[in-house]
Every structure is written in structure tokens, then in C-alpha cells.
Design a protein around this motif. Structure first.
Motif, PDB file in Angstrom:
ATOM      1  N   GLU A 189      20.069  25.105 -14.850  1.00  0.00           N
ATOM      2  CA  GLU A 189      18.707  25.520 -15.162  1.00  0.00           C
ATOM      3  C   GLU A 189      17.823  24.220 -15.439  1.00  0.00           C
ATOM      4  O   GLU A 189      16.553  24.108 -15.275  1.00  0.00           O
ATOM      5  N   TYR A 190      18.634  23.236 -15.842  1.00  0.00           N
ATOM      6  CA  TYR A 190      17.816  22.228 -16.481  1.00  0.00           C
ATOM      7  C   TYR A 190      18.237  20.754 -15.488  1.00  0.00           C
ATOM      8  O   TYR A 190      17.321  19.936 -15.655  1.00  0.00           O
ATOM      9  N   VAL A 191      19.217  20.734 -14.980  1.00  0.00           N
ATOM     10  CA  VAL A 191      19.626  19.505 -14.517  1.00  0.00           C
ATOM     11  C   VAL A 191      20.591  19.929 -13.005  1.00  0.00           C
ATOM     12  O   VAL A 191      21.040  20.999 -12.861  1.00  0.00           O
ATOM     13  N   SER A 197      27.070  16.399 -16.152  1.00  0.00           N
ATOM     14  CA  SER A 197      26.526  16.339 -17.604  1.00  0.00           C
ATOM     15  C   SER A 197      27.552  16.601 -18.607  1.00  0.00           C
ATOM     16  O   SER A 197      27.805  16.201 -19.549  1.00  0.00           O
ATOM     17  N   LEU A 247      11.309  20.850 -11.498  1.00  0.00           N
ATOM     18  CA  LEU A 247      11.153  20.364 -13.015  1.00  0.00           C
ATOM     19  C   LEU A 247      12.592  20.297 -13.450  1.00  0.00           C
ATOM     20  O   LEU A 247      12.929  19.474 -14.701  1.00  0.00           O
ATOM     21  N   ARG A 248      13.672  20.245 -12.556  1.00  0.00           N
ATOM     22  CA  ARG A 248      14.945  19.851 -12.956  1.00  0.00           C
ATOM     23  C   ARG A 248      15.202  18.589 -13.160  1.00  0.00           C
ATOM     24  O   ARG A 248      14.824  17.631 -12.034  1.00  0.00           O
ATOM     25  N   LYS A 249      15.862  18.154 -14.047  1.00  0.00           N
ATOM     26  CA  LYS A 249      16.162  16.676 -14.165  1.00  0.00           C
ATOM     27  C   LYS A 249      17.545  16.231 -13.264  1.00  0.00           C
ATOM     28  O   LYS A 249      17.948  17.357 -12.769  1.00  0.00           O
ATOM     29  N   PRO A 253      19.266  16.727 -19.461  1.00  0.00           N
ATOM     30  CA  PRO A 253      17.847  17.688 -19.688  1.00  0.00           C
ATOM     31  C   PRO A 253      16.831  17.092 -20.331  1.00  0.00           C
ATOM     32  O   PRO A 253      16.939  16.340 -21.329  1.00  0.00           O
ATOM     33  N   PHE A 254      15.699  17.301 -19.413  1.00  0.00           N
ATOM     34  CA  PHE A 254      14.317  16.797 -19.892  1.00  0.00           C
ATOM     35  C   PHE A 254      13.924  15.092 -20.053  1.00  0.00           C
ATOM     36  O   PHE A 254      12.918  14.753 -19.996  1.00  0.00           O
ATOM     37  N   LEU A 255      15.194  14.557 -19.639  1.00  0.00           N
ATOM     38  CA  LEU A 255      14.849  13.295 -19.661  1.00  0.00           C
ATOM     39  C   LEU A 255      15.188  12.423 -18.367  1.00  0.00           C
ATOM     40  O   LEU A 255      14.178  11.563 -17.929  1.00  0.00           O
ATOM     41  N   TYR A 256      16.407  12.819 -17.715  1.00  0.00           N
ATOM     42  CA  TYR A 256      16.737  11.925 -16.314  1.00  0.00           C
ATOM     43  C   TYR A 256      17.427  12.745 -15.475  1.00  0.00           C
ATOM     44  O   TYR A 256      18.344  13.567 -15.898  1.00  0.00           O
TER      45      TYR A 256
END
Length: 256
Positions: A189-191, A197, A247-249, A253-256
Motif C-alpha cells: 500500500e506504500y511501496v 523493502s 502516491l506509492r513510493k 515508504p514516504f521517501l523513495y
């Protein structure tokens, strides 16, 4: 390098491994990441994916076994050394003997990619097991040190993320279905590359628990290698699916 290498040689090899990470990142940025859906015939004849995965990861199991049984292994009697090497071996037990045989379908692996992975697993298997068996001197109280405890917890979290994410990818298609789907759930959901990861997190936890140059060199190499592969995955998904979550990196998560 002789079988029982001097500590200076282990340190030198660790520096070279850490420095080779950025080099591999640059090379793959220009030539691509030729495996899986990105595989190219220019990197050699294709090998069956299950066989290739199992054989290329196997040295990280067999080399530590050889080092522990056929070298003095004078520090392997200490519990911190045993636990740390067990963490390393347990990962590759899953990667060599479990993960490949759960693959559904899967793209063939080019020979060059297979040989590169096989060589890395052989050399890194020797580096980690030689250090932990013959050179790393931990007190018995190391297992109570916050670095060891936190590192082991991070390692376990990373491995669970890696295995869970692989399971999500395996089950994207129902029996009889073909084509690609967008992964959902968990860290996906984030990357884009949640499985990568997890592996990066895992080896930084291992490096913290080891508190060694050998451990951080492995973590850094893994980071550079998987980041560039994740970038190609991310780009492919964005081109393939118009509704891919913007919005997925890529891998962090949230950075790259």
C-alpha cells in the motif's frame, strides 16, 4: 585469499563489497535490470526459474556449513556467534529450499544473472560465516546488548515483510488467470517493491545485531542492488496500469 583469511583480508573484502554496491547501481541504471519481466536474451540462455533460484542461493547455505565444520571455527561455540550466523543461514534456507518451489509460473533466469547471483552468494556466504565463526569476538552478554536485541527484532520484522510480500505476489492471480495485477495489501500500500523493502530492512537489522563491517557491507550492497531493481519495477507498473496508485513510493515508504 587463503581459506582461513586474515582479518585484514576480510575487512578489505568488506570494503570492496560495500563499494561495489554503487557501481552495480550505476551499471544497472544504464543497462537495465535484466531479470524476470525485464529479462533479455542478450544476457545468456534462459534457465528454469525454480532450478536457477534454488542453485544460485544454495552457496549461502553450503559455504557456512563448510566453514563451520572444516575450519577451526574457534568462536562458533559462543551463543552470539551461533545466533547471528543462524539468522543469515535461516534466510537462505527459505530462499534456496522453500521460496523457489512456491513460484507459480515465473520467468526464466538468464545465465549471466544466475552466475552473478551464484558468485555473490558464494563470496558473501564465505565472508559472513568466516567472520562469525573464526574472527568475531562477542562477550556472552552481547545477547543482552540493545544493539543485538533491536537488530534481531528488525531482522525478524524484515524477514516477515519479505515472506508475506512474496506470498501476496504469488497469489495475485487466481487459478487459470493470466496477465499482471497490481499488488495490494501489507507494505504494498506504500511501496511498489514491498518484498525488496523487507529484505533491505532484514539485512540492516542483521548488520546492527552483528555490529560489524562485514554486516554493514552486505546491507549496503543489498540496498543499492535492490533499489535499482525496484525502480524498474515501479516504472513498469506506472506504464502498464493507468490506475496504478500514484502516491506509492518505490521501496522506502514516504521517501523513495
Amino acid at each position: 585469499m587463503t581459506l582461513v583469511a586474515g582479518l585484514g583480508n576480510l575487512e578489505l573484502f568488506s570494503f570492496l563489497m560495500g563499494l561495489s554496491g554503487p557501481i552495480f547501481w550505476v551499471v544497472q541504471t544504464f543497462v537495465g535490470s535484466p531479470y524476470g519481466r525485464h529479462a533479455s536474451a542478450s544476457f545468456g540462455p534462459p534457465l528454469p526459474v525454480k532450478l536457477a533460484w534454488s542453485l544460485q542461493e544454495l552457496p549461502s547455505l553450503l559455504v557456512p556449513l563448510y566453514v563451520v565444520t572444516c575450519t577451526p571455527a574457534k568462536h562458533f561455540s559462543h551463543w552470539p556467534n551461533r545466533i547471528l550466523l543462524a539468522m543469515f543461514v535461516f534466510h537462505y534456507l527459505q530462499r534456496a529450499l522453500i521460496f523457489p518451489f512456491l513460484i507459480r509460473g515465473g520467468k526464466p533466469v538468464p545465465l549471466f544473472i544466475f552466475l552473478s547471483a551464484f558468485l555473490f552468494c558464494t563470496l558473501n556466504g564465505f565472508l559472513q560465516s568466516q567472520y562469525l565463526s573464526n574472527y568475531a569476538e562477542y562477550s556472552d552478554n552481547w545477547i543482552k546488548d540493545p544493539r543485538f536485541i533491536i537488530g534481531c527484532a528488525i531482522w525478524l520484522m524484515g524477514m516477515l515483510i519479505n515472506v508475506y510480500s512474496d506470498n501476496i505476489l504469488r497469489n495475485l492471480r487466481k487459478p487459470g488467470e493470466t496477465g499482471y495485477k497490481i499488488p495490494r495489501g501489507g507494505l504494498f500500500e506504500y511501496v511498489t517493491a514491498a518484498n525488496f523493502s523487507g529484505e533491505v530492512i532484514e539485512w540492516y537489522g542483521y548488520a546492527l545485531a552483528c555490529w560489524s563491517l562485514e554486516g554493514i557491507a552486505f546491507a549496503l550492497f543489498t540496498t543499492f542492488n535492490l533499489c535499482v531493481r525496484a525502480k524498474y519495477h515501479h516504472r513498469w507498473y506506472l506504464e502498464k496500469f493507468e490506475d496504478y496508485p500514484k502516491l506509492r513510493k518505490i521501496i522506502i515508504p514516504f521517501l523513495y
